[in-house]
Design an enzyme around this catalytic site. Sequence first.
Site, PDB file in Angstrom:
ATOM      1  CD  GLU A  77     -21.466   8.412  13.561  1.00 43.96           C
ATOM      2  OE1 GLU A  77     -22.369   7.845  14.232  1.00 43.96           O
ATOM      3  OE2 GLU A  77     -21.583   9.565  13.125  1.00 43.96           O
ATOM      4  CG  HIS A  96     -20.154   6.853   8.287  1.00 41.53           C
ATOM      5  ND1 HIS A  96     -21.030   7.638   7.559  1.00 41.53           N
ATOM      6  CD2 HIS A  96     -19.671   7.652   9.270  1.00 41.53           C
ATOM      7  CE1 HIS A  96     -21.080   8.848   8.090  1.00 41.53           C
ATOM      8  NE2 HIS A  96     -20.262   8.879   9.135  1.00 41.53           N
ATOM      9  CG  HIS A  98     -17.971  12.478   6.769  1.00 35.57           C
ATOM     10  ND1 HIS A  98     -17.455  13.181   7.847  1.00 35.57           N
ATOM     11  CD2 HIS A  98     -18.833  11.577   7.305  1.00 35.57           C
ATOM     12  CE1 HIS A  98     -17.966  12.719   8.974  1.00 35.57           C
ATOM     13  NE2 HIS A  98     -18.802  11.742   8.675  1.00 35.57           N
ATOM     14  CG  HIS A 160     -23.373  12.588   9.142  1.00 36.01           C
ATOM     15  ND1 HIS A 160     -23.692  12.119  10.400  1.00 36.01           N
ATOM     16  CD2 HIS A 160     -22.115  12.140   8.903  1.00 36.01           C
ATOM     17  CE1 HIS A 160     -22.654  11.449  10.895  1.00 36.01           C
ATOM     18  NE2 HIS A 160     -21.699  11.437  10.005  1.00 36.01           N
TER      19      HIS A 160
END
Length: 219
Positions: A77, A96, A98, A160
């Site tokens: 990413e 980032h 999840h 996502h």
Amino acid sequence: MAGTTDELSLREDLVAHYKQVAALGLNEGSSGNLSVRFATGMLISPNGAEAESLAAPDVVETALDGMYSGNRLPSSEWRMHAAIYLRYPEANAVVHTHSDYCVAVASHQVALPGFHYLVGVFGGDDDVPCVPYSTFGRQKLADDAAAALAERTACLLGNHGMIAHGPSLKRAVDQANRLEIMCRQYVLARQLGEPKRLTPRDWEDFRRKAREMAYGTHG
């Protein structure tokens, strides 16, 4: 940033926050990634990084065009991180995740609405936006996420997860954790039906009080 421009210190700080994100339950296994602005590029967690084994030498120095040095690939990413650094000079760190409840809300491709005043700590007016689904690592996802962060410090990524930025890794991690909490509370509130939203007048007063208290600007 982390209070220093020393590369080793930044690498160690990134590893410590990577482990913190895992300890908070925001990422599991090798999901998610962290970065910090460095020189004209960034230091970013490597592809396939796992909290229990990540060490400072594993962190990858990466230019904003994807050129990197070292024996490990940067996170898949890296484009999303780079797009944020290119667009927002105030962003010195990106997280980032999840995390479960962020994924749950993002899987409906809907914004987190302004059901609670703390939704306001991410900026904007009365929600945390959610960008449409794009394949991980693609430039489309990077561009959509960066655009959604205009006047905001976090957004949801359709089907996502989420991404946040801040002036330091601490602040970016705090924002990621706060968004997970707010998504969890929204999911719980939905069990009784759609929660009431704060009104424009409520938001105006919240902004005024937040400015008085410099709310959400510490760390």
